[in-house]
Scaffold this active site. Structure first.
Site, PDB file in Angstrom:
ATOM      1  N   ASP A   1      25.142  -4.372 -41.205  1.00  0.00           N
ATOM      2  CA  ASP A   1      25.310  -2.956 -41.534  1.00  0.00           C
ATOM      3  C   ASP A   1      25.765  -2.111 -40.353  1.00  0.00           C
ATOM      4  O   ASP A   1      25.428  -0.933 -40.240  1.00  0.00           O
ATOM      5  CB  ASP A   1      23.997  -2.376 -42.120  1.00  0.00           C
ATOM      6  CG  ASP A   1      23.497  -3.176 -43.285  1.00  0.00           C
ATOM      7  OD1 ASP A   1      24.329  -3.654 -44.070  1.00  0.00           O
ATOM      8  OD2 ASP A   1      22.270  -3.350 -43.416  1.00  0.00           O
TER       9      ASP A   1
ATOM     10  N   GLY B   1      32.728  -2.782 -42.525  1.00  0.00           N
ATOM     11  CA  GLY B   1      33.619  -2.432 -43.627  1.00  0.00           C
ATOM     12  C   GLY B   1      34.550  -1.289 -43.248  1.00  0.00           C
ATOM     13  O   GLY B   1      35.749  -1.334 -43.528  1.00  0.00           O
ATOM     14  N   LYS B   2      33.998  -0.279 -42.579  1.00  0.00           N
ATOM     15  CA  LYS B   2      34.832   0.865 -42.167  1.00  0.00           C
ATOM     16  C   LYS B   2      35.960   0.397 -41.239  1.00  0.00           C
ATOM     17  O   LYS B   2      37.114   0.785 -41.417  1.00  0.00           O
ATOM     18  CB  LYS B   2      33.990   1.937 -41.462  1.00  0.00           C
ATOM     19  CG  LYS B   2      34.898   2.938 -40.754  1.00  0.00           C
ATOM     20  CD  LYS B   2      34.246   4.131 -40.114  1.00  0.00           C
ATOM     21  CE  LYS B   2      35.282   4.772 -39.174  1.00  0.00           C
ATOM     22  NZ  LYS B   2      34.982   6.114 -38.754  1.00  0.00           N
TER      23      LYS B   2
ATOM     24  N   ASN C   1      25.314 -11.013 -50.666  1.00  0.00           N
ATOM     25  CA  ASN C   1      24.268 -10.388 -49.835  1.00  0.00           C
ATOM     26  C   ASN C   1      24.863  -9.280 -48.972  1.00  0.00           C
ATOM     27  O   ASN C   1      24.169  -8.379 -48.533  1.00  0.00           O
ATOM     28  CB  ASN C   1      23.561 -11.430 -48.943  1.00  0.00           C
ATOM     29  CG  ASN C   1      24.511 -12.271 -48.103  1.00  0.00           C
ATOM     30  OD1 ASN C   1      25.726 -12.195 -48.256  1.00  0.00           O
ATOM     31  ND2 ASN C   1      23.965 -13.076 -47.219  1.00  0.00           N
ATOM     32  N   ALA C   2      26.173  -9.353 -48.733  1.00  0.00           N
ATOM     33  CA  ALA C   2      26.842  -8.348 -47.913  1.00  0.00           C
ATOM     34  C   ALA C   2      27.019  -7.061 -48.712  1.00  0.00           C
ATOM     35  O   ALA C   2      27.189  -7.094 -49.927  1.00  0.00           O
ATOM     36  CB  ALA C   2      28.207  -8.868 -47.482  1.00  0.00           C
TER      37      ALA C   2
ATOM     38  N   HIS D   1      29.313  -3.646 -47.894  1.00  0.00           N
ATOM     39  CA  HIS D   1      30.153  -2.901 -46.958  1.00  0.00           C
ATOM     40  C   HIS D   1      30.568  -1.598 -47.630  1.00  0.00           C
ATOM     41  O   HIS D   1      31.280  -1.624 -48.629  1.00  0.00           O
ATOM     42  CB  HIS D   1      31.377  -3.727 -46.559  1.00  0.00           C
ATOM     43  CG  HIS D   1      31.009  -5.034 -45.915  1.00  0.00           C
ATOM     44  ND1 HIS D   1      31.914  -6.029 -45.655  1.00  0.00           N
ATOM     45  CD2 HIS D   1      29.818  -5.505 -45.470  1.00  0.00           C
ATOM     46  CE1 HIS D   1      31.298  -7.055 -45.086  1.00  0.00           C
ATOM     47  NE2 HIS D   1      30.021  -6.761 -44.980  1.00  0.00           N
TER      48      HIS D   1
ATOM     49  N   THR E   1      20.308 -15.346 -42.232  1.00  0.00           N
ATOM     50  CA  THR E   1      20.906 -15.760 -43.499  1.00  0.00           C
ATOM     51  C   THR E   1      21.348 -17.214 -43.334  1.00  0.00           C
ATOM     52  O   THR E   1      21.030 -17.850 -42.311  1.00  0.00           O
ATOM     53  CB  THR E   1      22.034 -14.794 -43.938  1.00  0.00           C
ATOM     54  OG1 THR E   1      22.446 -15.152 -45.263  1.00  0.00           O
ATOM     55  CG2 THR E   1      23.230 -14.814 -42.983  1.00  0.00           C
TER      56      THR E   1
ATOM     57  N   GLY F   1      31.719   9.188 -37.797  1.00  0.00           N
ATOM     58  CA  GLY F   1      31.513   9.574 -39.189  1.00  0.00           C
ATOM     59  C   GLY F   1      32.032   8.458 -40.071  1.00  0.00           C
ATOM     60  O   GLY F   1      32.761   7.582 -39.601  1.00  0.00           O
TER      61      GLY F   1
HETATM   62  P1  GDP Z   1      28.661  -3.082 -42.922  1.00  0.00           P
HETATM   63  O1  GDP Z   1      27.786  -3.911 -43.792  1.00  0.00           O
HETATM   64  O2  GDP Z   1      28.678  -3.546 -41.503  1.00  0.00           O
HETATM   65  O3  GDP Z   1      30.042  -2.899 -43.471  1.00  0.00           O
HETATM   66  O4  GDP Z   1      27.986  -1.639 -42.872  1.00  0.00           O
HETATM   67  P2  GDP Z   1      27.399  -0.821 -44.140  1.00  0.00           P
HETATM   68  O5  GDP Z   1      28.531  -0.302 -44.934  1.00  0.00           O
HETATM   69  O6  GDP Z   1      26.353  -1.604 -44.846  1.00  0.00           O
HETATM   70  O7  GDP Z   1      26.606   0.325 -43.394  1.00  0.00           O
HETATM   71  C1  GDP Z   1      27.227   1.247 -42.565  1.00  0.00           C
HETATM   72  C2  GDP Z   1      27.024   2.647 -43.163  1.00  0.00           C
HETATM   73  O8  GDP Z   1      27.364   3.620 -42.195  1.00  0.00           O
HETATM   74  C3  GDP Z   1      27.932   2.946 -44.352  1.00  0.00           C
HETATM   75  O9  GDP Z   1      27.261   3.772 -45.246  1.00  0.00           O
HETATM   76  C4  GDP Z   1      29.123   3.660 -43.734  1.00  0.00           C
HETATM   77  O10 GDP Z   1      29.781   4.540 -44.645  1.00  0.00           O
HETATM   78  C5  GDP Z   1      28.438   4.443 -42.644  1.00  0.00           C
HETATM   79  N1  GDP Z   1      29.219   4.676 -41.431  1.00  0.00           N
HETATM   80  C6  GDP Z   1      30.149   3.884 -40.839  1.00  0.00           C
HETATM   81  N2  GDP Z   1      30.545   4.426 -39.674  1.00  0.00           N
HETATM   82  C7  GDP Z   1      29.861   5.572 -39.528  1.00  0.00           C
HETATM   83  C8  GDP Z   1      29.790   6.562 -38.490  1.00  0.00           C
HETATM   84  O11 GDP Z   1      30.445   6.489 -37.472  1.00  0.00           O
HETATM   85  N3  GDP Z   1      28.938   7.612 -38.693  1.00  0.00           N
HETATM   86  C9  GDP Z   1      28.167   7.726 -39.813  1.00  0.00           C
HETATM   87  N4  GDP Z   1      27.370   8.767 -39.889  1.00  0.00           N
HETATM   88  N5  GDP Z   1      28.190   6.806 -40.780  1.00  0.00           N
HETATM   89  C10 GDP Z   1      29.021   5.747 -40.635  1.00  0.00           C
HETATM   90  P1  IMO Z   2      26.201  -6.843 -44.242  1.00  0.00           P
HETATM   91  O1  IMO Z   2      27.439  -7.684 -44.418  1.00  0.00           O
HETATM   92  C1  IMO Z   2      21.915  -6.530 -43.447  1.00  0.00           C
HETATM   93  C2  IMO Z   2      19.508 -10.103 -44.243  1.00  0.00           C
HETATM   94  C3  IMO Z   2      18.511  -9.882 -45.378  1.00  0.00           C
HETATM   95  C4  IMO Z   2      17.413 -10.850 -44.974  1.00  0.00           C
HETATM   96  C5  IMO Z   2      18.204 -12.014 -44.375  1.00  0.00           C
HETATM   97  C6  IMO Z   2      18.405 -13.174 -45.335  1.00  0.00           C
HETATM   98  O2  IMO Z   2      26.101  -5.707 -45.192  1.00  0.00           O
HETATM   99  O3  IMO Z   2      26.006  -6.481 -42.823  1.00  0.00           O
HETATM  100  P2  IMO Z   2      19.879 -13.528 -47.513  1.00  0.00           P
HETATM  101  O4  IMO Z   2      19.879 -12.810 -48.823  1.00  0.00           O
HETATM  102  O5  IMO Z   2      21.190 -13.535 -46.828  1.00  0.00           O
HETATM  103  O6  IMO Z   2      19.285 -14.911 -47.608  1.00  0.00           O
HETATM  104  O7  IMO Z   2      18.843 -12.698 -46.584  1.00  0.00           O
HETATM  105  O8  IMO Z   2      19.458 -11.497 -43.997  1.00  0.00           O
HETATM  106  N1  IMO Z   2      20.901  -9.772 -44.582  1.00  0.00           N
HETATM  107  C7  IMO Z   2      21.502  -8.625 -44.252  1.00  0.00           C
HETATM  108  N2  IMO Z   2      21.025  -7.526 -43.641  1.00  0.00           N
HETATM  109  N3  IMO Z   2      23.219  -6.580 -43.813  1.00  0.00           N
HETATM  110  C8  IMO Z   2      23.710  -7.682 -44.395  1.00  0.00           C
HETATM  111  O9  IMO Z   2      25.021  -7.846 -44.678  1.00  0.00           O
HETATM  112  C9  IMO Z   2      22.833  -8.761 -44.677  1.00  0.00           C
HETATM  113  N4  IMO Z   2      22.986  -9.973 -45.245  1.00  0.00           N
HETATM  114  C10 IMO Z   2      21.807 -10.579 -45.169  1.00  0.00           C
HETATM  115  O10 IMO Z   2      18.065  -8.558 -45.423  1.00  0.00           O
HETATM  116  O11 IMO Z   2      16.643 -10.286 -43.939  1.00  0.00           O
HETATM  117 MG    MG Z   3      26.116  -3.693 -45.029  1.00  0.00          MG
END
Ligand code: GDP
Ligand code: IMO
Ligand code: MG
Length: 453
Positions: free
Chosen positions: A33, A37-38, A61-62, A64, A268, A444
């Site tokens: 997280d 994705g951004k 599980n991902a 984005h 994971t 952002g």
């Molecule tokens: P990923 O799994 O690595 O793609 O990340 P996620 O999408 O799960 O979580 C990142 C969150 O932060 C998302 O809700 C994005 O829209 C948000 N985000 C990304 N970059 C920024 C940033 O620079 N500032 C803020 N405030 N939010 C951001």
């Molecule tokens: P993105 O791509 C955050 C974590 C789960 C759990 C562990 C194992 O959005 O960054 P699983 O279901 O994969 O067997 O869970 O891994 N986990 C993540 N945490 N972002 C993710 O993906 C995750 N994918 C798995 O929360 O602790």
């Molecule tokens: Mg994520």
């Protein structure tokens, strides 16, 4: 199309990130997280840079989240490049695919006006299939465990385990052969229903047997959508690369969740570090010269496992609230804490990061003081090495360096050189500790809310 809704000039170009030529991987350096994705979406949206965007690991599980204009997209199995016109998106052999989830996601995207068809989405015939019994097994294992991992419940671990076991596994290519599909689904369902019913009974848990008839009916409908997309993606990518086309690899999950290099067993089940790019797509190591390491300005984690800098107090709550730190996939509140440079040095090394993107910098802009972890004390001994053992990591007491706040707003800044002095010093501190240049600061969620050189 979403790509058209943004002013092109406001979005940084791949060249500004040092990606003038060659293939590149975008990889999370924390516990997920980080905003992968951004960055994938931003880089993919540049018209003349990358031609293919390929996922190499993980599954549904991902989560984005990508913001394009006023629209928010949550991607789970689809590569984030699906939001950009004229790109070919690949779900590589290292991904585990839940066909039901993938079809749901494709239909959701189409409903939002995003084109998804067999021209812009290719699925590896070698990718393994997640079945309902994998999701049931995932939940039963968690419910019966004395030390649950806190999985997403998406069947990821059991599917990768079956892949390694080989006897009860089905790949996307196998699904296309109707005779094989019917025979294998019936055989494996019988085995899994017996095994899981018995596991459930011994822990007084519920298990709803998988209906072969229903599963085959569902599969037929799913394959109407997916079958035209299934092909040999390893050769597709290698052939394209040989012709000068460029591939951007999209990491799911992150290096601290890597099955080999993460905080085992609280990880994971795939190689989510950049090391998984090669096994997960069939593209050899020397073909991927750039590794873009993605990292938050602080630290978050979802699920169980040690996290030395976790803040179980009002500061942690403040970061969670400002950063809206709730999971894209499960909605769970993310555990929040200060940036951990010991962990980051380790993951940047293992993943071979050639540059860093520091995300969500804006979240810390209202803080007067910020802490960063520069070493651990484990059993009274100071170390800057990240331990292999989760038990040892759980004992790590962070040694903090306290720095002044940013001294101004960062959210409106679009050039690294224009950041307030405190923010610049913060990025320099990270760069010096890790020995890798920071090429981007995200301020952002939108594509253009980004500062580069
Ligand atoms: P990923 O799994 O690595 O793609 O990340 P996620 O999408 O799960 O979580 C990142 C969150 O932060 C998302 O809700 C994005 O829209 C948000 N985000 C990304 N970059 C920024 C940033 O620079 N500032 C803020 N405030 N939010 C951001
Ligand atoms: P993105 O791509 C955050 C974590 C789960 C759990 C562990 C194992 O959005 O960054 P699983 O279901 O994969 O067997 O869970 O891994 N986990 C993540 N945490 N972002 C993710 O993906 C995750 N994918 C798995 O929360 O602790
Ligand atoms: Mg994520």
């Amino acid at each position: 199309m979403p790509a058209a809704t943004q002013k092109k000039s406001a979005i940084p170009t791949p060249a500004q990130l040092g990606l003038k030529s060659g293939n590149a991987a975008i990889v999370g350096l924390q516990w997920g997280d980080e905003g992968k994705g951004k960055v994938v979406d931003m880089v993919a949206s540049a018209p003349k840079a990358f031609d293919f965007i390929a996922r190499y690991n993980g599954g549904a599980n991902a989560g984005h989240t990508v913001v394009v204009g006023k629209t928010k997209y949550a991607l789970h199995l689809l590569p984030s490049g699906i939001l950009s016109r004229g790109k070919v998106n690949v779900i590589g052999n290292g991904v585990v695919i839940d066909p039901a989830k993938l079809v749901e996601e494709i239909e959701g995207m189409r409903a939002k006006g995003v084109k998804v068809d067999s021209k812009n989405l290719k699925i590896s015939d070698r990718a393994h299939v997640v079945f309902p019994w994998h999701k049931a097994e995932d939940k039963l294992l968690e419910a019966s465990s004395a030390s649950p991992i806190g999985t997403t419940g998406r069947g990821i671990g059991p599917c990768y385990a079956d892949k390694a076991l080989r006897v009860n596994a089905i790949r996307m290519g196998d699904l296309l052969d109707e005779k094989k599909r019917v025979m294998e689904v019936a055989r494996i369902a019988k085995f899994k229903n017996t095994l899981l019913a018995s596991l459930a009974a011994s822990y007084q848990l519920e298990y709803q047997p998988v209906s072969v008839e229903q599963l085959l009916k569902d599969s037929e409908l799913q394959l109407k959508v997916l079958a035209p997309m299934v092909c040999d993606t390893a050769m597709l990518l290698n052939d394209a690369s040989a012709k000068g086309k460029r591939v951007l690899f999209e990491g799911a999950n992150a290096t601290l969740l890597d099955i080999d290099h993460g905080t085992y067993p609280f990880v994971t089940s795939s190689n989510c570090s950049s090391l998984g790019v090669h096994t997960g797509t069939g593209m050899a190591g020397h073909k991927v010269p750039h590794v873009i390491g993605i990292c938050k300005a602080y630290q978050t984690r979802v699920g169980s496992g040690p996290m030395p800098t976790e803040l179980c107090d009002s500061t942690g709550d403040r970061i969670r609230q400002i950063g809206r730190e709730y999971g894209t996939t499960t909605g769970r509140p993310r555990r929040c804490g200060w940036l951990d440079l010991v962990a980051l040095k380790y993951t940047a090394t293992v993943s071979g990061a050639t540059c860093l993107c520091i995300m969500l910098l804006d979240v810390l802009e209202s803080f007067d003081e910020i802490k960063v972890c520069v070493a651990y004390k484990i059993n009274g001994k100071k170390t800057d090495r990240f331990p292999a053992s989760a038990e040892l990591l759980a004992k790590a007491v962070p040694v903090y360096k306290t720095v002044k706040g940013f001294g101004g707003k960062v959210s409106d800044v679009r050039k690294l050189s224009k950041l307030p002095a405190g923010a610049k010093a913060y990025l320099r501190l990270i760069e010096d500790a890790i020995g890798v240049p920071v090429v981007l600061a995200s301020v952002g969620p939108a594509r253009d809310q980004t500062a580069v050189n």
